[in-house]
Design a protein around this motif. Structure first.
Motif, short mmCIF file in Angstrom:
data_model
loop_
_atom_site.label_atom_id
_atom_site.label_comp_id
_atom_site.label_asym_id
_atom_site.label_seq_id
_atom_site.Cartn_x
_atom_site.Cartn_y
_atom_site.Cartn_z
N ARG A 146 0.86 -1.19 0.00
CA ARG A 146 0.00 0.00 0.00
C ARG A 146 0.89 1.23 0.00
N VAL A 147 0.82 2.01 -1.07
CA VAL A 147 1.63 3.22 -1.17
C VAL A 147 0.99 4.31 -0.30
N HIS A 148 1.74 4.73 0.74
CA HIS A 148 1.19 5.73 1.66
C HIS A 148 1.83 7.11 1.49
N TYR A 149 2.95 7.16 0.78
CA TYR A 149 3.59 8.45 0.49
C TYR A 149 4.18 8.42 -0.91
N VAL A 197 -8.69 13.01 -3.29
CA VAL A 197 -7.95 14.08 -2.60
C VAL A 197 -8.89 14.81 -1.65
N GLU A 198 -8.39 15.06 -0.44
CA GLU A 198 -9.15 15.81 0.56
C GLU A 198 -8.79 17.29 0.52
N SER A 199 -7.49 17.60 0.54
CA SER A 199 -7.08 19.01 0.57
C SER A 199 -5.68 19.17 -0.02
N VAL A 200 -5.35 20.42 -0.34
CA VAL A 200 -4.06 20.76 -0.93
C VAL A 200 -3.48 21.97 -0.19
N THR A 201 -2.20 21.90 0.12
CA THR A 201 -1.50 23.01 0.75
C THR A 201 -0.27 23.34 -0.09
N PHE A 227 -4.81 12.98 1.05
CA PHE A 227 -5.87 12.13 0.52
C PHE A 227 -6.89 11.81 1.60
N LYS A 228 -8.09 11.48 1.18
CA LYS A 228 -9.17 11.25 2.14
C LYS A 228 -8.89 10.08 3.07
N ASP A 229 -8.07 9.12 2.61
CA ASP A 229 -7.76 7.96 3.45
C ASP A 229 -6.51 8.18 4.30
N LYS A 341 -9.58 22.87 0.71
CA LYS A 341 -10.32 21.64 0.54
C LYS A 341 -10.70 21.47 -0.93
N LEU A 342 -10.60 20.28 -1.44
CA LEU A 342 -10.90 20.08 -2.85
C LEU A 342 -12.36 20.44 -3.16
N ARG A 343 -13.24 20.26 -2.21
CA ARG A 343 -14.64 20.59 -2.43
C ARG A 343 -14.86 22.08 -2.69
#
Length: 347
Positions: A146-149, A197-201, A227-229, A341-343
């Motif tokens: 599982r790629v986490h980064y 994707v959840e958010s971007v900084t 990411f959301k997960d 937030k991506l939303r």
């Protein structure tokens, strides 16, 4: 199957690479060109070995009854106009990146595609490179777990020695470091990571060198993707550097890591775990469009078109999702690094 007739918009640097790639697929050929400057049809036909027509008026170009596909190159600020016109004329199209320089224009093109039931291909051709086809296979086969980064970074100095510099320095020309060029890296990162994707900084900066001070926007942007997960990605877009072209990739997973063209994995017991193992791939190592894997991508597009399907990996919908993250990144950087937030980038 009768080859598709393709009309190309623009007759510059990118167009010449597109024409060769399209013709070499054996599935289509460029039979017409829309150019801002008059071209000699006899010279074009002699050059390509079959009849090629040229146009200077978009209306006449799109009115061709035998025109199957439009290939939109040309300047980024013209992409929206041409994509909307092609869709309205019922023409399937290939579109160079970026799809547009404003999010509202991306959405307008999306609406036109849906309304007119158009099939599309966006030139995020890195996804069809030998390097990333191999990397995706490594991931899908569980070699990294599982790629986490993940981090995918774009280093390419776009100065006076580079063809697009004269207009790329303008805000209305390049848009941002990510839209101008680094979009390839961010798109590749999203391909490798998968998920939502959840958010971007993002933060940005600029070189003090005179060549890069001409830019009307920050030339280096670095973005953290949440990411959301819970997984994390990073993408740097650096178009103000003095160094060889470098498309950096580093993926870290539960069973191994991948660094550019090298792999280290627990999934193969006999490997020397003290060293990286080399993957036999041709790396992305040039910004020259002549070196880009357009032919492989265009073959996939024309085959999908013949089957009445959306093309895999680089349809407009795929590219729209990547551009949504790009516009979130640029919004964050403009706000001094405030997470977006991506939303907030509404579909």
């Amino acid at each position: 199957m009768k080859p598709y007739n393709v009309g190309i918009i623009g007759y510059g640097w990118a167009a010449t690479a597109h024409i060769a790639a399209i013709n070499n697929t054996g599935l289509a050929r460029v039979t017409s060109i829309l150019s801002s400057r008059p071209l000699d049809d006899r010279e074009l036909s002699a050059k390509y070995g079959y009849p090629v027509k040229s146009f200077t008026r978009l209306k006449d170009f799109l009115a061709q009854s035998d025109l199957d596909v439009v290939d939109i190159t040309g300047y980024p600020w013209e992409h929206t106009k041409y994509a909307l016109a092609a869709a309205a004329a019922g023409k399937h199209f290939i579109l160079e990146k970026p799809i547009a320089l404003a999010w509202k224009d991306c959405l307008a093109i999306d609406a036109a595609i849906r309304k007119n039931k158009i099939k599309t291909c966006v030139c995020f051709e890195v996804r069809y490179s030998g390097q990333f086809l191999t990397i995706k296979s490594v991931i899908d086969n569980g070699m990294l777990g599982r790629v986490h980064y993940g981090e995918v970074d774009y280093y390419h100095g776009v100065g006076p020695w580079y063809g697009q510099y004269r207009w790329n320095v303008k805000k209305r020309g390049g848009g941002s470091s990510l839209l101008s060029a680094g979009c390839h890296a961010l798109d590749a990162l999203l391909l490798c990571m998968g998920g939502e994707v959840e958010s971007v900084t993002s933060l940005n900066t600029s070189s003090s060198h005179k060549y890069f001070k001409a830019y009307e926007y920050p030339t280096t942007t670095t973005s953290l993707i949440q990411f959301k997960d819970g997984r994390v990605g990073k993408c740097a877009s650096v178009i103000d550097c003095f160094q060889p072209y470098y498309f950096h990739v580093h993926l870290v997973g539960s069973e191994g890591s991948l660094l550019d063209g090298k792999i280290h994995t627990n999934k193969i017991a006999s490997l020397n775990k003290k060293n990286w193992s080399q993957l036999s791939i041709h790396p992305i190592d040039s910004g020259d469009v002549a070196d880009h894997p357009y032919q492989t991508q265009f073959e996939a597009f024309f085959k999908a078109l013949a089957e009445g399907k959306d093309m895999p990996l680089t349809s407009f919908q795929d590219a729209l999702q990547s551009h949504r993250v790009i516009f979130a990144a640029d919004k964050s950087a403009a706000a001094g690094g405030k997470p977006v937030k991506l939303r907030e980038i509404k579909l």
